[in-house]
Design a protein around this motif. Structure first.
Motif, PDB file in Angstrom:
ATOM      1  N   VAL A 122       2.562   8.851  -3.246  1.00  0.00           N
ATOM      2  CA  VAL A 122       2.778   7.917  -4.315  1.00  0.00           C
ATOM      3  C   VAL A 122       1.773   6.630  -4.187  1.00  0.00           C
ATOM      4  O   VAL A 122       1.611   6.047  -3.321  1.00  0.00           O
ATOM      5  CB  VAL A 122       4.273   7.319  -4.027  1.00  0.00           C
ATOM      6  N   VAL A 123       1.399   6.324  -5.420  1.00  0.00           N
ATOM      7  CA  VAL A 123       0.744   5.049  -5.708  1.00  0.00           C
ATOM      8  C   VAL A 123       1.668   4.114  -6.769  1.00  0.00           C
ATOM      9  O   VAL A 123       2.088   5.032  -7.709  1.00  0.00           O
ATOM     10  CB  VAL A 123      -0.577   5.346  -6.434  1.00  0.00           C
ATOM     11  N   LEU A 124       1.838   2.994  -6.627  1.00  0.00           N
ATOM     12  CA  LEU A 124       2.695   2.187  -7.525  1.00  0.00           C
ATOM     13  C   LEU A 124       1.998   0.842  -7.997  1.00  0.00           C
ATOM     14  O   LEU A 124       1.653   0.091  -7.062  1.00  0.00           O
ATOM     15  CB  LEU A 124       4.028   1.762  -6.835  1.00  0.00           C
ATOM     16  N   ALA A 125       1.705   0.835  -9.418  1.00  0.00           N
ATOM     17  CA  ALA A 125       0.997  -0.212  -9.943  1.00  0.00           C
ATOM     18  C   ALA A 125       1.948  -1.218 -10.612  1.00  0.00           C
ATOM     19  O   ALA A 125       2.449  -0.636 -11.754  1.00  0.00           O
ATOM     20  CB  ALA A 125      -0.005   0.326 -10.797  1.00  0.00           C
ATOM     21  N   PRO A 126       2.398  -2.282 -10.103  1.00  0.00           N
ATOM     22  CA  PRO A 126       3.447  -2.832 -10.881  1.00  0.00           C
ATOM     23  C   PRO A 126       2.967  -3.781 -12.133  1.00  0.00           C
ATOM     24  O   PRO A 126       3.980  -4.340 -12.690  1.00  0.00           O
ATOM     25  CB  PRO A 126       3.909  -3.994  -9.812  1.00  0.00           C
ATOM     26  N   ARG A 127       1.537  -3.806 -12.445  1.00  0.00           N
ATOM     27  CA  ARG A 127       1.371  -4.202 -13.501  1.00  0.00           C
ATOM     28  C   ARG A 127       1.612  -5.845 -13.766  1.00  0.00           C
ATOM     29  O   ARG A 127       2.213  -6.172 -15.088  1.00  0.00           O
ATOM     30  CB  ARG A 127       1.696  -3.317 -14.959  1.00  0.00           C
ATOM     31  N   GLY A 128       1.510  -6.469 -12.774  1.00  0.00           N
ATOM     32  CA  GLY A 128       1.714  -7.996 -13.088  1.00  0.00           C
ATOM     33  C   GLY A 128       3.065  -8.415 -13.032  1.00  0.00           C
ATOM     34  O   GLY A 128       3.484  -9.310 -12.994  1.00  0.00           O
ATOM     35  N   GLU A 129       3.918  -7.607 -12.607  1.00  0.00           N
ATOM     36  CA  GLU A 129       5.533  -7.863 -12.500  1.00  0.00           C
ATOM     37  C   GLU A 129       5.829  -8.685 -11.100  1.00  0.00           C
ATOM     38  O   GLU A 129       6.767  -9.322 -11.394  1.00  0.00           O
ATOM     39  CB  GLU A 129       6.358  -6.529 -12.430  1.00  0.00           C
ATOM     40  N   ARG A 383     -11.669   5.826  -6.420  1.00  0.00           N
ATOM     41  CA  ARG A 383     -11.634   6.018  -5.121  1.00  0.00           C
ATOM     42  C   ARG A 383      -9.867   5.699  -4.609  1.00  0.00           C
ATOM     43  O   ARG A 383      -9.681   6.207  -3.765  1.00  0.00           O
ATOM     44  CB  ARG A 383     -12.164   4.625  -4.308  1.00  0.00           C
ATOM     45  N   LEU A 384      -9.177   4.945  -5.614  1.00  0.00           N
ATOM     46  CA  LEU A 384      -7.709   4.796  -5.568  1.00  0.00           C
ATOM     47  C   LEU A 384      -7.332   6.145  -5.468  1.00  0.00           C
ATOM     48  O   LEU A 384      -6.284   6.370  -4.762  1.00  0.00           O
ATOM     49  CB  LEU A 384      -7.293   3.991  -6.624  1.00  0.00           C
ATOM     50  N   PHE A 385      -7.783   7.014  -6.286  1.00  0.00           N
ATOM     51  CA  PHE A 385      -6.967   8.523  -6.377  1.00  0.00           C
ATOM     52  C   PHE A 385      -7.469   9.431  -5.151  1.00  0.00           C
ATOM     53  O   PHE A 385      -6.958  10.301  -4.642  1.00  0.00           O
ATOM     54  CB  PHE A 385      -7.062   9.077  -7.839  1.00  0.00           C
ATOM     55  N   MET A 386      -8.738   9.386  -5.247  1.00  0.00           N
ATOM     56  CA  MET A 386      -9.681  10.056  -4.342  1.00  0.00           C
ATOM     57  C   MET A 386      -9.154  10.151  -2.829  1.00  0.00           C
ATOM     58  O   MET A 386      -9.293  11.000  -2.163  1.00  0.00           O
ATOM     59  CB  MET A 386     -11.127  10.162  -4.398  1.00  0.00           C
ATOM     60  N   ASP A 387      -8.955   8.911  -2.387  1.00  0.00           N
ATOM     61  CA  ASP A 387      -8.759   8.497  -0.886  1.00  0.00           C
ATOM     62  C   ASP A 387      -7.358   8.809  -0.556  1.00  0.00           C
ATOM     63  O   ASP A 387      -6.937   8.631   0.590  1.00  0.00           O
ATOM     64  CB  ASP A 387      -8.938   6.908  -0.689  1.00  0.00           C
TER      65      ASP A 387
END
Length: 387
Positions: A122-129, A383-387
């Motif tokens: 799982v990767v979580l991007a809070p988008r500035g929250e 790289r965020l997804f490939m790693d």
């Protein structure tokens, strides 16, 4: 070799536009990496604040949108049991959330914690929250949920995606270490918007000293600080046309802003222009000299880059990644606690002549194009997804 499959969870997606930056960020990511990664997007079947679904969607089926496959979920499909059935029927390698506080994120993380869906990275991007400006809005409710999520272990065994080093620091400061280890945060800059019409280079209004056209284009919500922009304009000389665009997200706040409009001096004329679809943003910006945007905080601020791409100078707060604009001669980024500096910049634009404006407008377009073509940004996302 088959492509890695990324399941993207986002509250709103194309053809929606009212939710602003996150839609553009994910759409740009899909456009930039969609030939190398297989993107499957789960999202709502309607735009932010709308009661009716998009007219063009296919029910209970995946459909091609750009380089992604998108599944539009009705309200009935956005409940834990329906999500559990759907997620366990899918084949994907990684799940990518685009909000920490979104109900979709919360429900799926709960299902994951209970062991009711198949475990995936799982990767979580809070988008500035987690920026100070964002957390301070409804801060008690957010702090209580953060404490509860931590206690329940909802964000164990996941990687956080920060768009900037500042956002990484905000995450570390708010969430702290987890089980004695530093929070796992990866920094990968947001990919700029794909400009459907290219950069606008003609049709801009002539800049006469003593006159100016200013624009505010964003969601009308407290975080965006339209009220601050209106208060700043009360102290500006010259003839100013100030046009406001964007969906009204907070009607109570909009009512307050309308009250401020009625007290502006006669040299400042204000008009509300309604909502602007993404494909019309550049053309809209090209009709103005300055984008006035004293926001409380932006994770990326696609709208700032779009203003510059259209040759519109930007006067923004220092609560965004866009810093050093004055050194580039394309705008100003000023602390919110320095209204005198904002007023001085506004007056500089009002009394600017056409020759100077055209020079700076050209520099703004060149600056935006340089940012848009930076290959390091695409690579960091890869790289965020490939790693």
């Amino acid at each position: 070799m088959s492509m890695k499959k990324i399941l993207v969870v986002i509250s709103h997606y194309l053809p929606g536009y009212k939710a602003g930056g996150p839609i553009r960020t994910v759409a740009s990511m899909v456009e930039g990496l969609g030939d190398e990664l297989a993107f499957y997007v789960l999202t709502a079947d309607r735009d932010l604040g709308e009661n009716q679904p998009y007219p063009s969607i296919i029910r209970r089926s995946w459909q091609t949108v750009g380089k992604a496959q998108v599944r539009y979920l009705s309200p009935r499909e956005r409940n834990p049991l329906a999500l559990r059935r759907l997620l366990n029927s899918l084949d994907y390698d990684l799940i990518y959330f685009n909000s920490f506080f979104s109900p979709l994120t919360i429900m799926i993380l709960l299902l994951r914690r209970l062991g009711w869906i198949v475990e995936r990275p799982v990767v979580l991007a809070p988008r500035g929250e987690f920026s100070p400006g964002a957390l301070n809005l409804k801060w008690l409710k957010k702090r209580l949920y953060i404490a509860l999520a931590r206690r329940l272990g909802l964000y164990r065994r996941l990687t956080w995606h920060a768009s900037t080093a500042d956002e990484a620091r905000h995450l570390q400061a708010t969430l702290g270490p987890l089980d004695g280890w530093p929070l796992p945060v990866r920094v990968a800059a947001n990919l700029p918007s794909v400009y459907p019409n290219g950069a606008v280079t003609s049709g801009r209004p002539v800049k006469r000293p003593g006159e100016a056209r200013f624009i505010f284009l964003s969601r009308i919500a407290r975080k965006k600080n339209l009220d601050v922009a209106l208060k700043l304009l009360a102290h500006v000389d010259g003839r100013v046309q100030f046009d406001v665009y964007g969906p009204v997200e907070d009607p109570s706040y909009w009512h307050d802003c309308q009250g401020l409009m009625t007290h502006l001096p006669p040299n400042v004329k204000v008009k509300y222009g309604g909502e602007v679809r993404h494909e019309d943003v550049l053309a809209t910006f090209s009709q103005y000299h300055l984008f006035l945007f004293p926001t409380r905080g932006e994770n990326f601020g696609h709208v700032i880059l779009e203003a510059l791409a259209a040759g519109c100078l930007a006067l923004i707060s220092d609560q965004t990644p866009w810093r050093g604009l004055q050194g580039e001669q394309v705008g100003w980024d000023i602390p919110l606690n320095d209204p005198r500096a904002f007023t001085a910049a506004l007056r500089e634009v009002v009394y600017m002549d056409n020759h100077t404006f055209e020079q700076r407008s050209g520099l703004a377009r060149a600056y935006a194009e340089r940012i848009r073509r930076d290959p390091a940004v695409l690579e960091s996302n890869r790289r965020l997804f490939m790693d």
